[in-house]
Design a protein around this motif. Structure first.
Motif, PDB file in Angstrom:
ATOM      1  N   GLU A  83      10.541   4.859   2.419  1.00 20.05           N
ATOM      2  CA  GLU A  83      10.520   6.288   2.748  1.00 20.05           C
ATOM      3  C   GLU A  83      11.665   6.683   3.685  1.00 20.05           C
ATOM      4  N   THR A  84      11.971   5.864   4.669  1.00 15.04           N
ATOM      5  CA  THR A  84      13.087   6.201   5.553  1.00 15.04           C
ATOM      6  C   THR A  84      14.417   6.078   4.824  1.00 15.04           C
ATOM      7  N   GLY A  85      14.516   5.100   3.944  1.00 18.52           N
ATOM      8  CA  GLY A  85      15.754   4.902   3.191  1.00 18.52           C
ATOM      9  C   GLY A  85      16.031   5.987   2.190  1.00 18.52           C
ATOM     10  N   ASN A  86      14.977   6.686   1.749  1.00 15.32           N
ATOM     11  CA  ASN A  86      15.134   7.757   0.761  1.00 15.32           C
ATOM     12  C   ASN A  86      14.846   9.141   1.345  1.00 15.32           C
ATOM     13  N   GLN A  87      14.850   9.217   2.665  1.00 14.44           N
ATOM     14  CA  GLN A  87      14.656  10.493   3.381  1.00 14.44           C
ATOM     15  C   GLN A  87      13.382  11.202   2.923  1.00 14.44           C
ATOM     16  N   ALA A 131       3.096  -1.388  -0.930  1.00 12.49           N
ATOM     17  CA  ALA A 131       2.280  -2.598  -0.837  1.00 12.49           C
ATOM     18  C   ALA A 131       2.017  -2.977   0.622  1.00 12.49           C
ATOM     19  N   SER A 132       2.989  -2.746   1.485  1.00 15.71           N
ATOM     20  CA  SER A 132       2.829  -3.073   2.901  1.00 15.71           C
ATOM     21  C   SER A 132       3.393  -1.947   3.751  1.00 15.71           C
ATOM     22  N   LEU A 133       3.019  -1.938   5.016  1.00 10.77           N
ATOM     23  CA  LEU A 133       3.548  -0.932   5.927  1.00 10.77           C
ATOM     24  C   LEU A 133       5.054  -1.085   6.057  1.00 10.77           C
ATOM     25  N   GLN A 134       5.523  -2.319   6.056  1.00  3.46           N
ATOM     26  CA  GLN A 134       6.955  -2.574   6.183  1.00  3.46           C
ATOM     27  C   GLN A 134       7.737  -2.049   4.980  1.00  3.46           C
ATOM     28  N   SER A 135       7.257  -2.342   3.769  1.00  2.64           N
ATOM     29  CA  SER A 135       7.966  -1.882   2.570  1.00  2.64           C
ATOM     30  C   SER A 135       7.907  -0.366   2.447  1.00  2.64           C
ATOM     31  N   MET A 136       6.787   0.228   2.844  1.00  2.00           N
ATOM     32  CA  MET A 136       6.652   1.679   2.793  1.00  2.00           C
ATOM     33  C   MET A 136       7.647   2.355   3.732  1.00  2.00           C
TER      34      MET A 136
END
Length: 214
Positions: A86-90, A77-82
């Motif tokens: 993605e970084t949190g799930n590698q 939904a946002s650049l922040q949530s993305m």
């Protein structure tokens, strides 16, 4: 992509970037992608010289629309949530492009870099003299932004293509907002919206050490 409309003009596109940021300064990706679609329409209206950028942008927009409409769409939904997702799930290839070549972070980074080029070019058109050559303005903007990420053969082809650009007056008239003077005034009012989106995005990528994704 959007269908061309007789009332289309560049001011509509640039002002649409104002909607990309909410009160928390989150970059809302739906508005970001829609704004880029408008920029593609503008680039395409200028002829084939910008096709090397517009075609690449369109492919990136399609990737993001697939992610946004996919099973994890709310994470995009946002650049922040993305970035958090993605970084949190590698899901981001930080060192080399391998397992996740079409990650959202990598894809938006390419759009982000292209936005910088266009922002610099339009600012150059706004502040330059009447007899300024868009070929020089565009080359300078390209060298200050996208050129660093392109191989030599692409850089050479692009700078040669820029030599065929029309006059500054023709560019300003293509914005479809009135006289060249009115176009210059419009750019002064609207370009800060793009700049703000760019700066928020740039800071976010820097905070996550993702500015140089392969």
């Amino acid at each position: 992509m959007e269908e061309p409309g007789v009332d289309f003009n560049l001011k509509m596109v640039l002002v649409s970037f104002k909607q990309c940021l909410n009160e928390k300064e989150e970059v809302l990706l739906d508005h970001y992608l829609d704004s880029w679609k408008g920029l593609v329409r503008f680039l395409n209206s200028l002829g084939a010289v910008f096709s090397f950028i517009s075609k690449d942008v369109v492919s990136k927009l399609h990737i993001m629309e697939r992610l946004r409409s996919g099973p994890q769409g709310e994470q995009y939904a946002s650049l922040q949530s993305m970035m958090a997702y993605e970084t949190g799930n590698q899901l981001v290839d930080v060192d080399r492009r391998s397992r996740h070549p079409d990650s959202g972070c990598r894809t938006v980074l390419r759009l982000h870099r292209a936005l910088r080029w266009l922002q610099l070019f339009l600012e150059g058109l706004r502040t330059s003299a009447e007899d300024a050559r868009p070929s020089v303005l565009c080359t300078d903007s390209y060298n200050a932004s996208l050129a660093a990420y392109h191989p030599w053969i692409v850089r050479r082809a692009v700078t040669v293509a820029f030599c065929t650009l029309p006059t500054r007056k023709a560019f300003l008239e293509a914005m479809n907002v009135g006289t060249p003077e009115q176009a210059v005034e419009m750019l002064g009012e609207a370009l800060p919206y793009i700049e703000q989106v760019y700066e928020v995005s740039q800071k976010l990528y820097a905070q996550h050490s993702l500015l140089n994704l392969p």
